[in-house]
Design an enzyme around this catalytic site. Structure first.
Site, PDB file in Angstrom:
ATOM      1  N   ARG A   1       0.861  -1.190   0.000  1.00 13.69           N
ATOM      2  CA  ARG A   1       0.000   0.000   0.000  1.00 13.69           C
ATOM      3  C   ARG A   1       0.899   1.244   0.000  1.00 13.69           C
ATOM      4  O   ARG A   1       2.018   1.221   0.511  1.00 13.69           O
ATOM      5  CB  ARG A   1      -0.903   0.035   1.234  1.00 13.69           C
ATOM      6  CG  ARG A   1      -2.091  -0.892   1.152  1.00 13.69           C
ATOM      7  CD  ARG A   1      -3.128  -0.437   0.121  1.00 13.69           C
ATOM      8  NE  ARG A   1      -4.272  -1.350   0.021  1.00 13.69           N
ATOM      9  CZ  ARG A   1      -4.396  -2.349  -0.857  1.00 13.69           C
ATOM     10  NH1 ARG A   1      -3.451  -2.592  -1.724  1.00 13.69           N
ATOM     11  NH2 ARG A   1      -5.480  -3.113  -0.864  1.00 13.69           N
TER      12      ARG A   1
ATOM     13  N   HIS B   1      -1.763   0.374  -9.823  1.00 11.08           N
ATOM     14  CA  HIS B   1      -2.388  -0.594  -8.909  1.00 11.08           C
ATOM     15  C   HIS B   1      -2.953  -1.784  -9.695  1.00 11.08           C
ATOM     16  O   HIS B   1      -4.139  -2.107  -9.614  1.00 11.08           O
ATOM     17  CB  HIS B   1      -3.497   0.069  -8.072  1.00 11.08           C
ATOM     18  CG  HIS B   1      -3.788  -0.704  -6.808  1.00 11.08           C
ATOM     19  ND1 HIS B   1      -4.182  -0.108  -5.641  1.00 11.08           N
ATOM     20  CD2 HIS B   1      -3.737  -2.040  -6.522  1.00 11.08           C
ATOM     21  CE1 HIS B   1      -4.362  -1.027  -4.701  1.00 11.08           C
ATOM     22  NE2 HIS B   1      -4.093  -2.214  -5.223  1.00 11.08           N
TER      23      HIS B   1
END
Ligand SMILES: NC(=O)c1ccc[n+]([C@@H]2O[C@H](COP(=O)([O-])OP(=O)(O)OC[C@H]3O[C@@H](n4cnc5c(N)ncnc54)[C@H](OP(=O)(O)O)[C@@H]3O)[C@@H](O)[C@H]2O)c1
Length: 321
Positions: A236, A284
């Site tokens: 993350r 992502h």
């Protein structure tokens, strides 16, 4: 969301879904088909009584939204990470969260990391540049067995990724909170971070976002890596200090970085990370579950939870992952 507390308790359990707008109709139809014994509602679009919602299937729910469902029994994350739920300061922590993981997610993470480790090790960008410039350049790299790769986060995604790299011949070390052993990979505990970092050519971060992993890659820890190391960030965005990373690249301590996850997503077009010559950005895309597969996993988990069976991938609410 329309509240009406005067209606009688429904016989069917009720599920509310909150996902990205483009796929909302698909999710409603799919989950209604997979869970015919339940009533399924969309978070914003449908009318329902918030007191009667038993389960929520969510991706990035608005802060405060889940706390307003007083009879919620369980929340299902559309994805392996849960920080998009737990970063809500009003999240009711007594409500369990189940994350969505499965073999396709592991396979994609293995592919992503293998792709970038090989690209870095075999100097693909320089080969492509030479080819475009019609330059005959022969690069002779150390073999994989002389390259040390470190996987930070030896969980559901990190462990198969480490084993894939071992299969390619790399030397691989792992780091996890508790240091659980994995065959063929030396796994270090969280407190052994300096020893884990000290000889890595490539550091791969696949950690969950928690208070403890916030900014875990910072000036101090970057400088525990040897000069010339690379970082692949696939956990993350909160885990890497962007400014410390760019400084270390500018001063030549790090050779390059590949980043898949960011503090703000989509990464704003004016973010300096986009322009940095030593950073490759991916959007992502390291590992995602196809909605059809994810829907089936969530339906199975939800039914198992409802029937009181053991639910795999229940989040440890004391650790936040
Ligand atoms: N980029 C993408 O497309 C993508 C896709 C899916 C997921 N992700 C990210 O990847 C993360 C990991 O997923 P997962 O399914 O592998 O999670 P997981 O099974 O929960 O594994 C997490 C691993 O991190 C370790 N860990 C946790 N806190 C730590 C700390 N402070 N220091 C060192 N190690 C620590 C855990 O240690 P223990 O083994 O001791 O518990 C465990 O090995 C997710 O949370 C998500 O953020 C990214």
């Amino acid at each position: 969301m329309k509240a009406d507390s005067t209606v009688q308790r429904p016989s069917k359990k009720r599920v509310v879904i909150r996902v990205d707008p483009e796929r909302r109709a698909w999710w409603k139809e799919t989950m209604s088909n997979l869970l015919p014994e339940m009533e399924v509602f969309l978070w914003d679009e449908d009318s329902y009584c918030k007191e009667e919602i038993n389960y929520a299937i969510v991706w990035t729910p608005p802060h405060g939204g889940l706390a307003r469902l007083p009879n919620l029994e369980c929340v299902f994350s559309v994805g392996a990470g849960v920080s998009h739920i737990t970063d809500d300061p009003s999240y009711p922590w007594h409500i369990p969260i189940v994350r969505t993981v499965g073999p396709p997610l592991q396979q994609r993470m293995r592919e992503y990391v293998a792709l970038h480790v090989l690209r870095i090790h075999r100097r693909l960008p320089e080969i492509e540049a030479a080819s475009k410039a019609r330059e005959w350049k022969q690069f002779v790299e150390p073999v994989a067995g002389d390259v040390m790769v470190g996987i930070m986060g030896m969980g559901n995604l990190g462990t198969p990724t480490a084993l894939t790299l071992r299969g390619l011949g790399y030397q691989v070390k792992g780091l996890s909170r508790r240091g659980r052993p994995v065959d063929g990979v030396e796994v270090y505990k969280r407190d052994d971070l300096p020893r884990f970092l000290n000889n890595l050519k490539i550091l791969v971060v696949i950690l969950p976002a928690t208070r403890d992993t916030d900014n875990i890659i910072n000036h101090r820890t970057i400088h525990l890596l040897p000069r010339g190391a690379w970082i692949i960030g696939a956990g993350r965005g909160t885990q890497i200090s962007d400014s410390d990373l760019m400084n270390a690249l500018d001063e030549g301590h790090l050779e390059g970085a590949v980043l898949d996850v960011f503090r703000q997503e989509p990464l704003p077009t004016n973010d300096p990370l986009w322009k940095h010559p030593k950073i490759l950005i991916t959007s992502h895309t390291a590992s995602a579950i196809e909605p059809s597969v994810g829907g089936k996993i969530i339906a199975d988990n939800l039914r198992a939870f409802m029937e009181g069976q053991e639910v795999p991938d229940l989040v440890d609410m004391t650790q936040g992952y």
